[in-house]
Enzyme design. Structure first.
Site, PDB file in Angstrom:
ATOM      1  CD  GLU A   1      48.769  45.077  43.197  1.00 30.44           C
ATOM      2  OE1 GLU A   1      47.912  45.317  43.982  1.00 30.44           O
ATOM      3  OE2 GLU A   1      49.849  44.250  43.283  1.00 30.44           O
TER       4      GLU A   1
ATOM      5  CG  ASP B   1      46.553  37.551  38.077  1.00 26.81           C
ATOM      6  OD1 ASP B   1      46.605  36.450  37.780  1.00 26.81           O
ATOM      7  OD2 ASP B   1      46.365  38.530  38.684  1.00 26.81           O
TER       8      ASP B   1
ATOM      9  CG  HIS C   1      45.345  42.746  44.299  1.00 28.70           C
ATOM     10  ND1 HIS C   1      46.728  42.549  44.367  1.00 28.70           N
ATOM     11  CD2 HIS C   1      44.711  41.831  44.485  1.00 28.70           C
ATOM     12  CE1 HIS C   1      46.798  41.315  44.615  1.00 28.70           C
ATOM     13  NE2 HIS C   1      45.653  40.708  44.695  1.00 28.70           N
TER      14      HIS C   1
ATOM     15  CG  ASN D   1      46.722  45.364  47.513  1.00 31.79           C
ATOM     16  OD1 ASN D   1      45.711  44.616  47.144  1.00 31.79           O
ATOM     17  ND2 ASN D   1      47.745  45.726  46.960  1.00 31.79           N
TER      18      ASN D   1
HETATM   19  P1  PGA Z   1      44.360  34.906  47.734  1.00 30.71           P
HETATM   20  O1  PGA Z   1      44.573  36.143  46.530  1.00 30.71           O
HETATM   21  O2  PGA Z   1      43.090  33.999  47.267  1.00 30.71           O
HETATM   22  O3  PGA Z   1      45.456  34.022  47.630  1.00 30.71           O
HETATM   23  O4  PGA Z   1      43.805  35.355  49.124  1.00 30.71           O
HETATM   24  C1  PGA Z   1      43.338  36.840  46.249  1.00 30.71           C
HETATM   25  C2  PGA Z   1      44.024  37.882  45.465  1.00 30.71           C
HETATM   26  O5  PGA Z   1      45.107  38.298  45.871  1.00 30.71           O
HETATM   27  O6  PGA Z   1      43.265  38.272  44.462  1.00 30.71           O
END
Ligand code: PGA
Length: 269
Positions: A162, A84, A157, A155
């Site tokens: 999302e 992304d 995702h 959450n």
């Molecule tokens: P993080 O993010 O490794 O910064 O916790 C993971 C994600 O949101 O996919």
């Protein structure tokens, strides 16, 4: 290498390895990425990797880059596609995922610049859908992803797919596209952007369908803040409300490596 005190579980058909802490997650994950590169190179002379950003994989890239600098691992025949990118954002903005990848991996290994693909946060909005579709076509033209590295959001995702109320069958087919970020994702991005107002509220993301097409998927989670999402993804039903639960549809190709705090709400956790 797996240590004797690691726990191995099978949940919803997926392999789950629970290790003591985040450093162990990253050490083991780097071993898996390296093994994925080597097995793809042995099978067809090249490896196509899907890569993730965020806090979790930073130390994974650090280890892989160290191995490269020690002469033990080459990215010469590797192609990468990142999950992304914020939209809109310049690639030279230090908060862009293109910059993140330069800092943590691309700038330290022998990966060819024209094989390190990150969605382009500078495409005109009217061209974003075509750019996203092109990204999926390039992955296909490269023979598909041999391996996909994933983190999971608080959450649930994966990439920036999302939570939604879409029917599961529809979510499973989601292509790469432009999306709005969820409030929880925006709150977590304050770490990178400094304030909630500064967080770029949209992003280009590889789709759930693209992620699930990978021939193997490694999903990482660390820390107690991820425990709820991890439990929902591994022990709950497949639902678009928890995008990581959709990995259950590709169960035999998915391995999770998580630390004890992230496993805190799992059976026996
Ligand atoms: P993080 O993010 O490794 O910064 O916790 C993971 C994600 O949101 O996919």
């Amino acid at each position: 290498m797996k240590d004797a005190d690691d726990r191995s579980l099978r949940l919803a058909g997926m392999s789950v390895i629970v290790v003591e802490n985040a450093a162990e997650v990253c050490r083991l994950a780097a071993d898996h990425v390296e093994a994925a590169i080597r097995s793809a190179l042995a099978a067809c002379g090249r490896a196509v990797l899907g890569l993730a950003t965020g806090a979790t994989p930073e130390a994974v890239y650090g280890r892989l880059a160290d191995r490269h600098e020690a002469g033990a691992l080459s990215f010469r025949d590797v192609t990468t596609y990142n999950l992304d990118e914020y939209y809109p954002i310049s690639p030279i903005d230090p908060r862009s995922y293109r910059s993140y990848m330069h800092r943590h991996l691309f700038g330290r290994v022998d990966l060819a610049p024209d094989r390190a693909h990150v969605l382009d946060g500078t495409v005109p909005e009217g061209f974003a859908a075509e750019h996203a579709a092109e990204f999926d076509r390039w992955i296909q033209a490269d023979g598909g992803l041999d391996f996909q590295l994933l983190g999971i959001g608080r959450n649930g995702h994966i990439g920036f797919n999302e939570p939604t109320d879409l029917p599961v069958a529809e979510s499973l087919r989601l292509p790469t596209r432009l999306v709005e970020l969820h409030p929880v994702t925006r709150a977590d991005a304050v770490r990178e952007f400094g304030s909630i107002e500064a967080v770029i509220p949209r992003a280009l993301t590889m789709g759930v369908g693209t992620i699930l097409s990978a021939r193997s998927i490694l999903s990482l989670a660390t820390g107690p803040r991820k425990a709820e999402a991890v439990a929902a993804a591994l022990t709950g039903p497949m639902t678009s409300a928890v995008p990581a639960s959709l990995l259950q549809s590709a169960a035999d190709r998915v391995i999770w490596i998580i630390d004890e705090p992230a496993a805190g709400l799992l059976p026996g956790g």
